[in-house]
Scaffold this active site. Sequence first.
Site, PDB file in Angstrom:
ATOM      1  N   LYS A   1       0.787  -1.080  -0.015  1.00 24.74           N
ATOM      2  CA  LYS A   1      -0.127   0.030  -0.071  1.00 24.74           C
ATOM      3  C   LYS A   1       0.843   1.473  -0.143  1.00 24.74           C
ATOM      4  O   LYS A   1       0.648   2.492  -0.439  1.00 24.74           O
ATOM      5  CB  LYS A   1      -0.917  -0.137   1.180  1.00 24.74           C
ATOM      6  CG  LYS A   1      -2.153  -0.987   1.047  1.00 24.74           C
ATOM      7  CD  LYS A   1      -3.385  -0.698   1.907  1.00 24.74           C
ATOM      8  CE  LYS A   1      -4.549  -1.679   1.436  1.00 24.74           C
ATOM      9  NZ  LYS A   1      -4.278  -2.943   1.977  1.00 24.74           N
TER      10      LYS A   1
ATOM     11  N   GLU B   1     -10.100   6.614   3.534  1.00 24.26           N
ATOM     12  CA  GLU B   1     -10.956   5.619   4.248  1.00 24.26           C
ATOM     13  C   GLU B   1     -10.013   4.581   4.457  1.00 24.26           C
ATOM     14  O   GLU B   1      -9.077   4.244   3.988  1.00 24.26           O
ATOM     15  CB  GLU B   1     -11.841   5.264   3.321  1.00 24.26           C
ATOM     16  CG  GLU B   1     -11.362   4.178   2.251  1.00 24.26           C
ATOM     17  CD  GLU B   1     -10.527   4.531   1.236  1.00 24.26           C
ATOM     18  OE1 GLU B   1     -10.285   6.050   1.082  1.00 24.26           O
ATOM     19  OE2 GLU B   1      -9.802   3.947   0.726  1.00 24.26           O
TER      20      GLU B   1
ATOM     21  N   SER C   1       1.450  -9.784  -1.023  1.00 25.76           N
ATOM     22  CA  SER C   1       1.333  -8.304  -1.093  1.00 25.76           C
ATOM     23  C   SER C   1       1.603  -7.766   0.176  1.00 25.76           C
ATOM     24  O   SER C   1       1.978  -6.877   0.517  1.00 25.76           O
ATOM     25  CB  SER C   1      -0.022  -8.269  -1.149  1.00 25.76           C
ATOM     26  OG  SER C   1      -0.979  -9.129  -0.363  1.00 25.76           O
TER      27      SER C   1
HETATM   28  C1  LIG Z   1      -5.131  -4.068   1.693  1.00 21.13           C
HETATM   29  C2  LIG Z   1      -4.476  -5.275   1.422  1.00 21.13           C
HETATM   30  C3  LIG Z   1      -4.677  -6.279   0.107  1.00 21.13           C
HETATM   31  C4  LIG Z   1      -5.986  -5.911  -0.688  1.00 21.13           C
HETATM   32  O1  LIG Z   1      -5.754  -4.644  -1.442  1.00 21.13           O
HETATM   33  P1  LIG Z   1      -5.651  -4.827  -3.051  1.00 21.13           P
HETATM   34  O2  LIG Z   1      -5.806  -3.420  -3.430  1.00 21.13           O
HETATM   35  O3  LIG Z   1      -6.754  -5.923  -3.645  1.00 21.13           O
HETATM   36  O4  LIG Z   1      -4.376  -5.108  -3.217  1.00 21.13           O
HETATM   37  C5  LIG Z   1      -4.158  -7.266  -0.067  1.00 21.13           C
HETATM   38  N1  LIG Z   1      -2.970  -7.634   0.849  1.00 21.13           N
HETATM   39  C6  LIG Z   1      -2.850  -6.991   1.925  1.00 21.13           C
HETATM   40  C7  LIG Z   1      -1.363  -7.323   2.501  1.00 21.13           C
HETATM   41  C8  LIG Z   1      -3.322  -5.571   2.118  1.00 21.13           C
HETATM   42  O5  LIG Z   1      -2.891  -4.983   3.011  1.00 21.13           O
END
Ligand SMILES: *Cc1c(COP(=O)(O)O)cnc(C)c1O
Length: 396
Positions: A88, A110, A378
């Site tokens: 993020k 948000e 992610s």
């Molecule tokens: C917020 C988040 C997601 C989901 O958000 P996307 O916009 O779909 O990438 C996925 N993995 C993690 C670790 C997150 O913090």
Amino acid sequence: MRVPDSRGYYGEFGGRFVPETLIPALLELERAYKEARRDPEFRKELLYYLSRYAGRPTPLYFAERLSDYLGFRVYLKREDLLHTGAHKINNTLGQILLARRMGKRRIIAETGAGQHGVATATVCARFGMKCVVYMGEEDMRRQELNVLRMRLLGAEVVPVKTGARTLKEATSQAIRDWVSNVRDTFYIIGSVVGPHPYPMMVRDFQSVIGEEVRRQFKKMTGRPYPDLLIACVGGGSNAMGLFYPFYRLRSVEMIGVEAKGEGFGLGKHSASLCRGKKGVLHGAMTMLLQDEDGQVVNAHSIAAGLDYPGVGPEHAFYKASGRARYVAVDDRSALKGLKLLSQLEGIIPAMESAHAVAYLSRLRRKLDRDKTVVLCLSGRGDKDMHIVQEHREDLI
Ligand SMILES: *Cc1c(COP(=O)(O)O)cnc(C)c1O
């Protein structure tokens, strides 16, 4: 076809479904973004913070033991190693530099689980901006530690008490704030969602993921491209960041993994692409979870970051055109994915990323041994230890 078109459409999805008062602000934002994108100074500055502050480039890591287990070659894109623990920060850094360039002093955002709120509060602290984060009261209760993090970073966290008191309501409240304070306020949206130009802008900021993968994969393997890309999909930003730089390479297959939660019953899952219908939410035409009357229903997932009833319009377009495939993994399988990666590689993934890992194990021994898969890891799992505690009989 190049997407989005000049009106912000990805085929039949996207657009700008907002109150009239916001249209000038969205046009101003689009203009400023397009200028910034072309400006070498802006790009240099963003690159500086991405590398020195956030920790880019992140490694592309060959997961040897996981690969042995699965029967094909798996590479992990290590977004979990970034500052604040997830992808993020790529987006919030991009947007805050743009806000500063536009002379905006007040930032709003948000947040659902609090991950985007923390990433926003982090960059606001770094650049000395006032930060207001809208968060559902129910989410504040479930994610107390992230509320503390945001407050420690100097952000004001505003509880939202309408409806189910979760992300959907927090987003509506942030949009209302923006309508009233549009002159001095910049709204940092956390995924590839919302009205044009947000889905495009967030995609571009997250595309650093896929661009790095292209270079790293070639260098590591000597092959031009991986065979398959895989990522979890909440709003869809980490997946789009990985997919988009490969969009034109038709031989590269893409799979987005949604959350099947407790099953496909109404209100039990978050699989907007697998089970949703077309509709408008938070400024865009996209795929949404709705009941028979077209009311948007609450989403559920064990992974707070996947718990959203909509999805980015570009994913809806990729699905409709067949460019990417979307599948769903339930809570129980995601826990198995979490355990698998922890014990085979010594990497504890975020619950969200664990969905993508879990889908890989469904492909076990079904691909050729020399097939190559890149999975976007992610985020890291530290934030999810309360879930591990809750399910320790199954995990430990
Ligand atoms: C917020 C988040 C997601 C989901 O958000 P996307 O916009 O779909 O990438 C996925 N993995 C993690 C670790 C997150 O913090």
